[in-house]
Design a protein around this motif. Structure first.
Motif, PDB file in Angstrom:
ATOM      1  N   UNK A  41       0.815  -1.221   0.000  1.00 48.33           N
ATOM      2  CA  UNK A  41       0.000   0.000   0.000  1.00 48.33           C
ATOM      3  C   UNK A  41       0.846   1.268   0.000  1.00 48.33           C
ATOM      4  N   UNK A  42       1.914   1.285   0.810  1.00 47.55           N
ATOM      5  CA  UNK A  42       2.735   2.484   0.895  1.00 47.55           C
ATOM      6  C   UNK A  42       3.408   2.786  -0.434  1.00 47.55           C
ATOM      7  N   UNK A  43       3.896   1.729  -1.064  1.00 43.29           N
ATOM      8  CA  UNK A  43       4.581   1.900  -2.346  1.00 43.29           C
ATOM      9  C   UNK A  43       3.638   2.488  -3.390  1.00 43.29           C
ATOM     10  N   UNK A  44       2.394   1.999  -3.381  1.00 42.45           N
ATOM     11  CA  UNK A  44       1.418   2.509  -4.351  1.00 42.45           C
ATOM     12  C   UNK A  44       1.058   3.956  -4.055  1.00 42.45           C
ATOM     13  N   UNK A  45       0.947   4.294  -2.774  1.00 41.97           N
ATOM     14  CA  UNK A  45       0.665   5.687  -2.415  1.00 41.97           C
ATOM     15  C   UNK A  45       1.806   6.578  -2.897  1.00 41.97           C
ATOM     16  N   UNK A  46       3.036   6.085  -2.738  1.00 43.75           N
ATOM     17  CA  UNK A  46       4.201   6.837  -3.225  1.00 43.75           C
ATOM     18  C   UNK A  46       4.078   7.092  -4.723  1.00 43.75           C
ATOM     19  N   UNK A  47       3.688   6.025  -5.459  1.00 47.34           N
ATOM     20  CA  UNK A  47       3.532   6.169  -6.911  1.00 47.34           C
ATOM     21  C   UNK A  47       2.482   7.232  -7.232  1.00 47.34           C
ATOM     22  N   UNK A  48       1.369   7.210  -6.484  1.00 44.75           N
ATOM     23  CA  UNK A  48       0.307   8.184  -6.730  1.00 44.75           C
ATOM     24  C   UNK A  48       0.802   9.603  -6.447  1.00 44.75           C
ATOM     25  N   UNK A  49       1.551   9.750  -5.344  1.00 47.94           N
ATOM     26  CA  UNK A  49       2.059  11.075  -4.993  1.00 47.94           C
ATOM     27  C   UNK A  49       2.982  11.622  -6.062  1.00 47.94           C
ATOM     28  N   UNK A  50       3.875  10.757  -6.562  1.00 57.33           N
ATOM     29  CA  UNK A  50       4.812  11.197  -7.596  1.00 57.33           C
ATOM     30  C   UNK A  50       4.057  11.608  -8.854  1.00 57.33           C
ATOM     31  N   UNK A  51       3.081  10.787  -9.259  1.00 58.16           N
ATOM     32  CA  UNK A  51       2.304  11.114 -10.461  1.00 58.16           C
ATOM     33  C   UNK A  51       1.558  12.423 -10.276  1.00 58.16           C
ATOM     34  N   UNK A  52       1.004  12.618  -9.077  1.00 65.09           N
ATOM     35  CA  UNK A  52       0.264  13.843  -8.804  1.00 65.09           C
ATOM     36  C   UNK A  52       1.179  15.063  -8.940  1.00 65.09           C
TER      37      UNK A  52
ATOM     38  N   UNK B  72       4.561   8.687   2.473  1.00 64.61           N
ATOM     39  CA  UNK B  72       4.829   7.319   2.040  1.00 64.61           C
ATOM     40  C   UNK B  72       6.306   6.991   2.158  1.00 64.61           C
ATOM     41  N   UNK B  73       7.166   7.944   1.767  1.00 70.05           N
ATOM     42  CA  UNK B  73       8.597   7.640   1.777  1.00 70.05           C
ATOM     43  C   UNK B  73       9.110   7.513   3.207  1.00 70.05           C
ATOM     44  N   UNK B  74       8.534   8.291   4.145  1.00 70.57           N
ATOM     45  CA  UNK B  74       8.981   8.169   5.530  1.00 70.57           C
ATOM     46  C   UNK B  74       8.647   6.782   6.077  1.00 70.57           C
ATOM     47  N   UNK B  75       7.471   6.262   5.711  1.00 69.39           N
ATOM     48  CA  UNK B  75       7.107   4.912   6.162  1.00 69.39           C
ATOM     49  C   UNK B  75       8.051   3.891   5.537  1.00 69.39           C
TER      50      UNK B  75
END
Lengths: 164, 539
Positions: free
Chosen positions: B131-142, B162-165
């Protein structure tokens, strides 16, 4: 077109300054709990700044509610609300980090990087041997200090492994 | 609002929404590891496919979506122009390769026999990781897609959380220390960014980038430069530009190999992208700041690489080269010319693939050799010849040996630097060459020690490297090499991206047609019905 009075109130500006100043001071401390307090103060200061940036408060920004009065800026409020939520989430994460750090070490101070110390020690070995300013003050040279830190952290690691 | 017809607009929100939705799904299904893995892979494949589609769609002009039916300047616009689409695609490919690599590696930490074994393998607790990795991907795309400064801030915060986690996965002493440093620095940068947004809003009454581009030239010069420097300070910390780079080599190397790889490849590039975007779109024609950026770029290159030369841990060495090569990209941006920007864009694409590949290979080195310290490694060339090749190729690529893509990017930068011809630009040209040589020295030293010298200690008998870890790394190395093969079209695309970002007009017209004429804050469909001309951005 109605021109809004946009000059911010001095009290609010002062509050922003005090919150940010205190926040930065605490952010520069070692213990994570103080850093957390600093971060919260700083964020509140900046959030307040966002609100001030939206101009004077007016009627509630709902169409049909305000009549002819000027309305408050809803965009600034929306941004502040978002920023508050984000601050809350990250504060929770810092708390978790502080707690984990306390579990591991018995305190929540952010430690120095061991590798940095090691490189500094190597550099000290290579440097020409004039007087060590640190040693003059504390009687302990950088090398010894680095070695102590190294042992401490290594000891911490060993402790965790035994703990599991 | 449901789009009238399926068009390229439909693709724009997908790189953000699909990973975010999948993140929720994987979190809900955290008990079923295999389902989680499938969802993650499918989501990232879908997001990458959408990005590839956008690359072609955006070549005809920026594709804009008004989120929620509120048009600029009130609503948030997602803008996929050539630059954003290109960045999305490269980051998508990279995220996918790293995810596949981590699947090969992912032994849940609780199942590893000792803490030590888990740490050497860099194993990851899978349930949280996906989940964290996917959130990171979403943040980067955003962050890549947004056309709104505050939404960029939100994107930064998403990827920061996400990256802190990811950085503190497993919560070992070393990771908690590194995570604390990383988090505090990142938070400071975020607060600065938010303060900059507040001040910009106070000065101009808008945070939409297209409208900012229209309004900022009208405000006082001093105020504008102050705002610009504040933004650059915030982005500079994210991008790890000297002297704001001190946190990076401290925090990155402690994370598990795939996490370090993603961070090195993407997070700093998001900062570079933001600098590129604001410098070209919002603050064009700022010669003084460009001079400052040139000096900063030179210092970043030289001091970063000198740091790398001093290290004898491969991961730290690579972290320092990462800092150093950020300088090349800033160099390109600071030249403030179309060719310079194009070279910077090409360099970003090259660097994302190469740096990520190197960190993935180092993860394999750690797996096989049991350490990342150059004092303890050795003789790996005989034990794992494939690994030696996998490290050697991207290492040379990083140093810029022809005909690899690093060479092409550097040639582009140097040509433009020479054409610029000012003393400072010449200093940068010389600095670039010296940095490249020192990079070559650092990575070849690492290669020699890890692969060529006789092993100083017994190499631990690990199981052979899992093939599922080797092939994603190999794929990414191949991707880096293939950038040379497609260099012609790719550089052409980078040229066209630079042209659109530099002229600004195309972007502004796409997001905010007619400049201040249409300021009702409602989408075209709505404005057709009622054309009332009060300016929504003014508070």
């Amino acid at each position: 077109m109605i021109v809004l009075e946009n000059t911010p109130s001095a009290v609010l500006v002062l509050a922003v300054g005090v919150l940010c100043g205190a926040g930065v001071y605490l952010l520069l401390e070692r213990p994570l709990t103080r850093v957390l307090l600093g971060f919260i103060l700083l964020s509140n200061g900046v959030n307040l700044m966002l609100l001030v940036a939206g101009g004077r408060a007016g009627a509630s920004p709902i169409v049909g509610n305000a009549g002819d009065e000027p309305m408050s800026d809803p965009l600034a409020q929306a941004m502040t609300l978002t920023a508050i939520v984000i601050t809350l989430g990250l504060s929770a994460f810092i708390l978790a980090l502080a707690y984990r750090s306390w579990q591991l070490h018995g305190h929540d101070e952010v430690a120095d990087d061991v590798e940095d110390r090691r490189v500094a020690r190597q550099a000290a070995l290579n440097a020409p041997a004039y007087e060590d300013a640190d040693a003059a003050e504390t009687g302990e040279s950088l090398d010894e200090e680095a070695a102590t830190v190294h042992d401490e952290v290594a000891g911490d690691d060993a402790g965790t492994e035994a703990g599991r | 609002m449901i789009p009238a017809a399926w068009g390229p607009e439909t693709l724009v929100p997908l790189p953000v929404l699909v990973p975010l939705f999948a993140a929720g799904l994987t979190l809900a299904l955290h008990r079923y590891a295999n389902v989680q893995r499938t969802i993650s892979v499918v989501a990232l494949v879908a997001a990458t496919a959408a990005s590839v589609g956008l690359v072609f769609a955006a070549d005809g002009g920026p594709v804009v979506v008004d989120v929620g039916g509120w048009a600029a300047p009130v609503g948030i616009a997602l803008v996929a122009d050539r630059l954003a689409a290109l960045m999305l695609t490269v980051s998508g490919v990279m995220l996918l390769c790293v995810l596949l690599y981590s699947l090969g590696q992912g032994v849940p930490e609780s199942e590893a026999e000792t803490v030590d074994e888990a740490r050497v393998g860099g194993a990851i607790p899978v349930a949280i990781f996906h989940p964290t990795y996917l959130v990171l991907a979403a943040g980067v795309s955003n962050a890549f897609l947004t056309g709104d400064l505050f939404n960029l801030y939100v994107g930064f915060e998403i990827l920061l959380a996400a990256s802190a986690v990811l950085l503190t996965l497993g919560g070992t002493a070393e990771r908690v220390r590194a995570g604390s440093v990383y988090l505090i620095v990142a938070l400071a940068s975020s607060v600065l960014f938010l303060a900059a947004i507040a001040l910009i809003y106070a000065a101009t009454g808008t945070i939409n980038m297209a409208q900012l581009a229209v309004r900022l030239p009208e405000i006082d010069d001093t105020v504008r430069v102050a705002l610009q420097l504040l933004l650059l300070l915030a982005f500079g910390i994210k991008a790890a530009v000297f002297p704001l780079s001190f946190w990076l080599p401290d925090s990155y190397p402690t994370a598990p190999a795939p996490v370090t790889a993603v961070f090195a490849g993407l997070l700093t590039k998001v900062g570079v992208y933001s600098i590129l975007r604001t410098q070209t779109l919002i603050f064009p024609d700022s010669p003084v700041v460009d001079q400052i950026l040139l000096v900063v770029a030179l210092a970043t290159m030289v001091i970063g690489i000198l740091g790398a030369v001093a290290q004898n841990d491969v991961k730290r060495l690579l972290s320092f080269t990462l800092v150093s090569h950020i300088g090349f990209m800033i160099f390109g941006v600071a030249l403030a010319s179309e060719a310079g920007t194009a070279a910077a864009i090409f360099y970003v694409v090259h660097h994302i693939s190469v740096q990520t590949a190197l960190f993935l290979v180092v993860g394999l080195v750690e797996w096989r050799g049991g350490s990342t310290s150059l004092d303890r490694l050795g003789g790996l060339a005989k034990l794992a010849p494939l690994l030696a090749v996998l490290f050697f190729v991207p290492a040379l690529n990083l140093a810029g040996i022809p005909p690899l893509s690093g060479f092409l990017g550097k040639v582009g930068l140097l040509t433009e630097g020479v054409r610029d011809g000012t003393p400072l630009a010449w200093a940068l040209v010389i600095g670039s060459v010296v940095t490249s040589l020192l990079t070559l020295y650092a990575v070849v030293k690492a290669w020699n020690k890890a692969f060529w010298q006789t092993a100083p200690a017994e190499v631990p008998e690990h199981a052979p490297m899992p093939r599922s870890m080797v092939w994603p790394a190999a794929a990414l190395v191949t991707f880096g090499v293939s950038l040379t093969v497609v260099a012609g079209p790719l550089y052409g695309y980078a040229d066209r991206s630079a042209a659109t970002t530099m002229d600004g007009y195309t972007y502004i017209e796409a997001v905010y047609p007619g400049g201040s004429d249409r300021g009702t804050g409602q989408s075209v469909d709505v404005t057709d019905a009622q054309t009332d001309g009060s300016d929504g951005g003014d508070g």
